[in-house]
Design an enzyme around this catalytic site. Structure first.
Site, PDB file in Angstrom:
ATOM      1  N   ASP A  83      36.968 -39.891 -65.945  1.00  0.00           N
ATOM      2  CA  ASP A  83      35.649 -39.908 -66.777  1.00  0.00           C
ATOM      3  C   ASP A  83      34.726 -40.972 -66.316  1.00  0.00           C
ATOM      4  OD1 ASP A  83      33.798 -39.079 -68.757  1.00  0.00           O
ATOM      5  OD2 ASP A  83      34.790 -40.880 -69.931  1.00  0.00           O
ATOM      6  N   ASP A 117      31.569 -42.168 -68.615  1.00  0.00           N
ATOM      7  CA  ASP A 117      31.225 -42.994 -69.831  1.00  0.00           C
ATOM      8  C   ASP A 117      32.329 -43.522 -70.753  1.00  0.00           C
ATOM      9  OD1 ASP A 117      28.146 -43.052 -69.316  1.00  0.00           O
ATOM     10  OD2 ASP A 117      28.222 -40.949 -69.867  1.00  0.00           O
ATOM     11  N   ASP A 134      38.603 -41.227 -71.733  1.00  0.00           N
ATOM     12  CA  ASP A 134      38.553 -41.928 -73.271  1.00  0.00           C
ATOM     13  C   ASP A 134      38.264 -40.717 -74.171  1.00  0.00           C
ATOM     14  OD1 ASP A 134      35.674 -41.722 -72.308  1.00  0.00           O
ATOM     15  OD2 ASP A 134      35.161 -42.422 -74.228  1.00  0.00           O
TER      16      ASP A 134
END
Ligand SMILES: [Mg+2]
Length: 209
Positions: free
Chosen positions: A7, A9, A165
């Site tokens: 991922d 961000d 996250d």
């Protein structure tokens, strides 16, 4: 392992640090009250709430004399001016490459923003492929976007690790197509999801891949 999908961000990009940095300038430019920055971060929800919703709320709550559009324009103009890479991101990607692993990024967002982010973080040269939701017309957690990322890298789910996250987009979604998952806790907390590993920081990826 033959590949690692990341991922962007909150994973390769330290969005919290970038947001803090932008807020310092933003608060000065508009002479905003001392509690504004903390309230922005709360409403922003790690970037998951659209700024077109956040800014009017801030204008109302703080009784600001500026139109929400002025705050929005400042966000668009300055947020990605100096994105901060996640600690150890460069070293970890370089090491994975040295081992011969393929590296991909799978991110929900707009191409101009996510490309500026990767370039600003100095990470573009360290990845083999970038899948951006608004470019491919699919977004996480749609299983099709993970399959597309695997296909583009020429690997299978069985020998690929997904690192991120977001419990929903980076654990539940990837697990549905058979990927192993590693959770980096920089945003929303787990609520029953079961990643294969929880990372202390990005360096822990090296022990899993
Ligand atoms: Mg994220």
């Amino acid at each position: 392992m033959k590949a690692v999908l990341f991922d962007l961000d909150g994973t390769l990009h330290d969005r919290n640090a970038t947001a803090q940095h932008w807020l310092e300038g933003h608060v000065q430019r508009f002479d905003l009250p001392p509690t504004y920055a903390a309230r922005f971060l709360e409403l922003d929800d790690f970037g998951y709430r659209p700024k077109s919703e956040v800014m009017p709320l801030l204008v109302r709550e703080f009784g600001l004399a500026y139109p929400a559009q002025a705050l929005l324009d400042d966000f668009s103009a300055h947020f990605m001016a100096a994105p901060v890479p996640m600690p150890h991101a460069h070293a970890v990607l370089a090491q994975l490459r040295e081992r011969g692993l393929r590296i991909g990024v799978v991110t929900n967002g707009w191409p101009e923003v996510q490309t500026a982010c990767l370039e600003g973080c100095g990470l573009m040269a360290l990845v083999d492929d970038v899948v951006i939701s608004k470019v491919v017309g699919l977004s996480k957690p749609d299983p099709a976007i993970y399959r597309l990322a695997l296909q583009r890298l020429g690997v299978t789910a069985a020998n690929t690790l997904f690192v991120g996250d977001s419990p929903r987009n980076d654990i539940i979604g990837p697990q549905a197509v058979g990927l192993r998952t590693a959770f980096l806790p920089t945003g929303h907390a787990l609520s029953g999801e079961k990643p294969d590993a929880v990372l202390g920081d990005l360096r822990d990826v090296l022990t899993l891949a």
